[in-house]
Motif scaffolding. Structure first.
Motif, PDB file in Angstrom:
ATOM      1  N   LEU A   1     -22.445  56.388   8.669  1.00 55.33           N
ATOM      2  CA  LEU A   1     -22.009  54.669   9.016  1.00 55.33           C
ATOM      3  C   LEU A   1     -21.065  54.091   9.541  1.00 55.33           C
ATOM      4  O   LEU A   1     -21.123  52.822   9.638  1.00 55.33           O
ATOM      5  N   LYS A   2     -20.018  54.573   8.421  1.00 58.33           N
ATOM      6  CA  LYS A   2     -19.495  53.592   7.567  1.00 58.33           C
ATOM      7  C   LYS A   2     -18.081  54.334   8.767  1.00 58.33           C
ATOM      8  O   LYS A   2     -17.828  52.778   9.615  1.00 58.33           O
ATOM      9  N   GLY A   3     -18.038  55.782   9.577  1.00 55.58           N
ATOM     10  CA  GLY A   3     -17.387  55.307  10.117  1.00 55.58           C
ATOM     11  C   GLY A   3     -17.578  54.987  12.340  1.00 55.58           C
ATOM     12  O   GLY A   3     -16.856  54.599  12.867  1.00 55.58           O
ATOM     13  N   LEU A   4     -19.126  54.827  12.194  1.00 56.56           N
ATOM     14  CA  LEU A   4     -19.453  53.661  13.021  1.00 56.56           C
ATOM     15  C   LEU A   4     -19.637  52.452  13.388  1.00 56.56           C
ATOM     16  O   LEU A   4     -18.474  51.948  14.391  1.00 56.56           O
ATOM     17  N   ARG A   5     -19.427  52.215  11.954  1.00 56.48           N
ATOM     18  CA  ARG A   5     -18.586  50.512  11.679  1.00 56.48           C
ATOM     19  C   ARG A   5     -16.556  50.288  12.143  1.00 56.48           C
ATOM     20  O   ARG A   5     -16.625  49.659  12.647  1.00 56.48           O
ATOM     21  N   GLN A   6     -16.164  51.703  11.854  1.00 54.95           N
ATOM     22  CA  GLN A   6     -14.688  51.783  12.000  1.00 54.95           C
ATOM     23  C   GLN A   6     -14.182  51.526  13.557  1.00 54.95           C
ATOM     24  O   GLN A   6     -13.637  51.211  14.625  1.00 54.95           O
ATOM     25  N   ILE A   7     -15.630  52.600  14.036  1.00 54.77           N
ATOM     26  CA  ILE A   7     -14.950  52.973  15.874  1.00 54.77           C
ATOM     27  C   ILE A   7     -15.665  51.476  16.418  1.00 54.77           C
ATOM     28  O   ILE A   7     -14.317  51.401  17.462  1.00 54.77           O
ATOM     29  N   CYS A   8     -16.372  50.401  16.215  1.00 54.04           N
ATOM     30  CA  CYS A   8     -17.093  49.603  17.054  1.00 54.04           C
ATOM     31  C   CYS A   8     -15.985  48.627  16.478  1.00 54.04           C
ATOM     32  O   CYS A   8     -15.426  47.843  16.841  1.00 54.04           O
ATOM     33  N   ASP A   9     -15.383  48.559  15.343  1.00 57.42           N
ATOM     34  CA  ASP A   9     -13.924  47.369  14.699  1.00 57.42           C
ATOM     35  C   ASP A   9     -12.886  47.949  15.587  1.00 57.42           C
ATOM     36  O   ASP A   9     -12.170  46.315  16.215  1.00 57.42           O
ATOM     37  N   GLU A  10     -12.767  49.113  15.771  1.00 54.11           N
ATOM     38  CA  GLU A  10     -11.349  49.145  16.427  1.00 54.11           C
ATOM     39  C   GLU A  10     -11.866  49.019  18.420  1.00 54.11           C
ATOM     40  O   GLU A  10     -10.236  48.557  18.595  1.00 54.11           O
TER      41      GLU A  10
END
Length: 396
Positions: free
Chosen positions: A204-213
């Motif tokens: 989930l944290k990885g998804l958040r990072q991908i979306c932010d980037e």
């Protein structure tokens, strides 16, 4: 009861293989059929009746609103919906809400939000959405398009375009699909129909990072796993990973049909505007009154804490059942949303349990899903376990 069933089969479209029972009324965590037989409910209308049946405070609020006004349309303000909006945004930590009539409609709104957000950035209509395999988001065309289970989609192709599917809890499978056209990632925080698969924190944290980037929107579907079901008002709150857009429904109205999609202020200011979306019935005074009372009762009854405590007890007891029966191959879930995986279809087990006064439901052909009202007690769990074990033995 047989007469009612025969009439149903004569007049209702056969899109459900219904169980052989006609429920008449409920009280607490019990249901009663038209012959007066009592059942312990571990389905809660597929996660809807979190507060159980026949809650007097809730019923009185609905009766009072019926006597005032049921509907005005969204061209006018009404106090119950304003109060409901305040309650759901406070509980979720989101900023803006649009009320719908169902979970599927909430997904439709979330997808439109993502497409409009991307369109306003570059004026293009070729944006892509990444969804998850084994997911389930609803039966309408948009919701089906991001549902990662082919059997639900095949007869209704073509779906809406530019949808890609990754694997839940496999961040590399998501990264492999990201392009400069990616406008959103949609994911259930705890998969329901697809087999009761909890999301992993790192994923989930990885998804958040991908979306932010990539300035893409993270859409979390909390329709089944939200509203206290996992012991948190919304499942993502366990991990502290806030979505840009969130969907909710099921228990939101306490039995009154309602859903919602919510978003951050940033998304609200850069997506849907007047004329982009609407609903004749969505957010009418009746459902607004229901939603507001649901949140009041959640606080009064300490619903989330009960879901945690009794959920932990249910998990421990189901682990014992798993150890006792070799045909059970896995046990997954959290809070009061759990599943047992069998090495064979579970229909006979569910029917045997129903004959003995226990209401259960499947999630796929080989999984029994446990979704009791969130007011359930440890004693209720003990009763359920006894009937479940007998049903497993009888189905051998």
């Amino acid at each position: 009861m047989e007469n009612y069933i025969n009439e149903a089969e004569q007049y209702l479209l056969h899109t459900y293989n219904r169980y052989h029972v006609v429920f008449d009324h409920g009280d607490g965590v019990k249901l009663y059929d038209t012959d007066g037989k009592e059942y312990l409910d571990f389905v809660s209308g597929i996660g809807v009746f979190a507060l159980g049946y026949n809650n007097k405070k809730f019923n009185d609020v609905l009766k009072g609103q019926i006597d005032k006004i049921l509907h005005t349309s969204n061209y006018y303000y009404n106090v119950p919906t304003i109060e409901a909006a305040k309650a759901v945004t406070k509980a979720s930590g989101m900023d803006r809400v649009f009320f719908t009539n169902s979970g599927a409609e909430a997904i439709e709104g979330a997808l439109k939000t993502a497409r409009k957000y991307a369109f306003l950035k570059d004026g293009k209509n070729d944006h892509e959405i990444i969804a998850m395999n084994h997911s389930f988001h609803g039966r309408t065309f948009g919701a089906l398009s991001v549902t990662g289970t082919p059997k639900y989609r095949e007869a209704f192709e073509p779906m809406i375009g530019n949808i890609k599917f990754a694997e839940i809890n496999d961040l590399e499978s998501v990264k492999a699909l990201v392009t400069d056209k990616t406008c959103a990632i949609i994911c259930e925080t705890l998969q329901g129909e697809g087999g009761i698969y909890p999301i992993e924190e790192d994923f989930l944290k990885g998804l958040r990072q991908i979306c932010d980037e990539n300035d893409a929107l993270l859409i979390l579907d909390e329709i089944q796993c939200g509203m206290g079901r996992t012991g948190y008002m919304y499942c993502w709150q366990k991990y502290g990973v806030k979505p840009d857009v969130m969907t909710t429904a099921k228990a939101l109205g306490g039995g009154v049909p309602v859903g919602a999609f919510l978003m951050t202020e940033k998304v609200a200011q850069n997506s849907l505007v007047a004329g982009d979306h609407g609903s004749t019935y969505g957010g009418n005074p009746f459902v607004g009154a229901a939603i507001t009372e649901v949140f009041k009762l959640y606080d009064e009854l300490n619903i989330c804490e009960n879901a945690k405590v009794v959920g932990d007890y249910l998990f421990a007891e189901l682990e014992k059942v798993k150890a006792e029966f070799p045909e059970i191959t896995a046990h997954r879930g959290m809070g009061l949303m759990q599943g047992l995986v069998f090495d064979k279809p579970v229909a006979d087990i569910i029917n045997n349990a129903l004959d003995n006064g226990l209401v259960l439901i499947n999630a796929g052909t080989q999984i029994i899903r446990f979704l009791p009202p969130l007011i359930i007690t440890k004693d209720d769990v003990d009763v359920m376990i006894a009937i479940l074990k007998e049903a497993i033995l009888n189905a051998r």
